[in-house]
Design a protein around this motif. Sequence first.
Motif, short mmCIF file in Angstrom:
data_model
loop_
_atom_site.label_atom_id
_atom_site.label_comp_id
_atom_site.label_asym_id
_atom_site.label_seq_id
_atom_site.Cartn_x
_atom_site.Cartn_y
_atom_site.Cartn_z
N ARG A 23 6.44 5.63 -7.40
CA ARG A 23 6.80 4.64 -7.95
C ARG A 23 5.52 3.84 -9.05
O ARG A 23 4.71 4.17 -9.09
N SER A 24 6.20 2.89 -9.57
CA SER A 24 5.38 2.41 -10.96
C SER A 24 4.62 1.16 -10.17
O SER A 24 5.21 0.52 -9.87
N ARG A 25 3.61 0.99 -11.14
CA ARG A 25 2.87 -0.88 -10.68
C ARG A 25 3.63 -1.82 -10.87
O ARG A 25 3.92 -2.66 -10.34
N GLU A 26 4.34 -1.87 -12.17
CA GLU A 26 5.68 -2.57 -12.37
C GLU A 26 6.64 -3.03 -11.14
O GLU A 26 6.74 -4.08 -10.71
N GLU A 27 7.11 -1.81 -10.25
CA GLU A 27 7.55 -2.33 -9.07
C GLU A 27 7.04 -3.25 -8.21
O GLU A 27 7.17 -3.63 -8.32
N VAL A 28 6.36 -2.44 -8.39
CA VAL A 28 5.24 -3.16 -6.77
C VAL A 28 4.86 -4.77 -7.45
O VAL A 28 4.77 -5.59 -6.87
N HIS A 29 4.44 -4.66 -8.57
CA HIS A 29 4.31 -6.22 -9.25
C HIS A 29 4.99 -7.12 -9.17
O HIS A 29 4.93 -8.08 -9.00
N ASN A 30 6.64 -6.44 -9.49
CA ASN A 30 7.47 -7.36 -9.54
C ASN A 30 7.67 -7.77 -8.09
O ASN A 30 8.14 -8.47 -7.82
N HIS B 63 0.91 -0.81 -0.12
CA HIS B 63 0.03 0.11 -0.10
C HIS B 63 1.17 1.45 0.09
O HIS B 63 2.34 1.12 0.12
N GLY B 64 0.15 2.23 -0.27
CA GLY B 64 0.85 3.40 0.15
C GLY B 64 0.81 3.92 1.08
O GLY B 64 0.91 3.41 2.34
N HIS B 65 1.82 4.72 1.48
CA HIS B 65 2.11 5.26 3.01
C HIS B 65 1.26 5.21 3.63
O HIS B 65 1.26 5.03 5.04
N SER B 66 0.11 5.93 3.29
CA SER B 66 -1.03 5.86 4.26
C SER B 66 -1.87 5.82 3.23
O SER B 66 -1.77 5.38 3.08
N MET B 67 -3.63 5.00 4.34
CA MET B 67 -4.85 5.96 2.73
C MET B 67 -5.13 6.79 2.31
O MET B 67 -5.77 6.76 0.78
N SER B 68 -4.30 7.85 2.25
CA SER B 68 -4.86 8.85 1.84
C SER B 68 -3.39 9.41 0.85
O SER B 68 -3.21 10.35 -0.49
N ASP B 69 -2.36 8.25 0.10
CA ASP B 69 -1.87 7.72 -0.42
C ASP B 69 -1.71 6.89 -1.39
O ASP B 69 -1.51 5.58 -1.05
N PRO B 70 -2.48 7.24 -3.02
CA PRO B 70 -2.32 5.82 -3.36
C PRO B 70 -0.40 4.97 -3.95
O PRO B 70 -1.17 3.67 -4.42
N GLY B 71 -0.11 5.35 -4.25
CA GLY B 71 0.88 4.50 -3.70
C GLY B 71 1.74 4.59 -5.24
O GLY B 71 2.90 3.55 -5.23
N VAL B 72 1.38 5.27 -6.29
CA VAL B 72 1.76 5.01 -7.68
C VAL B 72 2.47 6.48 -7.81
O VAL B 72 2.88 6.12 -9.34
#
Length: 360
Positions: free
Chosen positions: A272-279, A260-269
């Motif tokens: 950083r890229s979605r590819e990074e999270v997916h990897n 997740h992002g830092h907190s719920m107000s942070d989408p986290g994208v």
Amino acid sequence: MRKMLAAVVSHVFSGATQKPAMRGLLASLNFSNDATCDIKKCDLYRLEEGPPTSTVLTREEALKYYRNMQVIRRMELKSDQMYKQKFIRGFCHLCDGQEACCVGLEAGINPTDHIITSYRAHGLCYTRGLSVKSILAELTGRRGGCAKGKGGSMHMYGKHFYGGNGIVGAQGQVAEAYNISALWKLPCVFICENNLYGMGTAIERAAASTDYHKRGNFIPGLRVNGMDILSVREATKFAADHCRSGKGPILMELQTYRYHGHSMSDPGVSYRSREEVHNMRSKSDPIMLLRERMINNNLSNVEELKEIDADVRKEVEEAAQFAITDPEPTLDELAHHLYYHNPPFEVRGTNKWIKYMSVS
């Protein structure tokens, strides 16, 4: 022993249908009791020797670790859903992706040891013995919460657990804590959960040196694979033994990742890229790594782990239902548990005409 096993097998197959418990008993007869597993070597600082590079994982331990990590993962995903449904308000920091840190830490210490942490601590609350119900109810501000519904995500507490402080590693305070603990040789393990980002800033953009395990200067340190529960467990055992033997403090850097992002107000994208999270999810997920290790070493199988997953989903759903139906604390309880003092005494509210009673 052979006769007893034969009798069990005969009993299981004697009926037209098998109950799940009996199927599980039959399957367990074919599983290994334990397995020797290789783990990544830790980077060391001011240490001649470090944790072992292999360890024994028993079937009982593996099933316990797997279930605990799945509970934390499901609990955090449910928290995300409940926040978006506005059952949870205020600050909320989720730790999914970092489950090996809290479960591995608990596996390496004693229940009587004390843990002080910052926020993003829901997983530590659970491993310290708090129920999913009490954690989710605290998030929704209900009386059944672990802090009676008055603390929320950032202020949860349990036995030997003093968690949910708002300040994270502020440089001055950390340096002072390092200094006094080394000066007095305190039995203290400092832990940096390095999830690669400080709020929305990558560590490489904020720090000239990202060797956080060396930040203690005069305190020895370890850099640990925080996505592998066995690496965390063995490093924690090593660090705890270091302290208990009178050698003073030690610093552990757990290299991990939050989904997740830092907190719920942070989408986290945005940083950083979605590819990074997916990897990270596909290659380094702590639950996936443990599942593969269990199956490859014949400590469990896919069917048994699916049963655990279903049981965990049921537990979390029931806890979530409790968390949205349990009553909120009444206004006259506002000053309860503020002070440890007996008998109860009067506390002034927002103005001098409003009075509450502090009950410890």
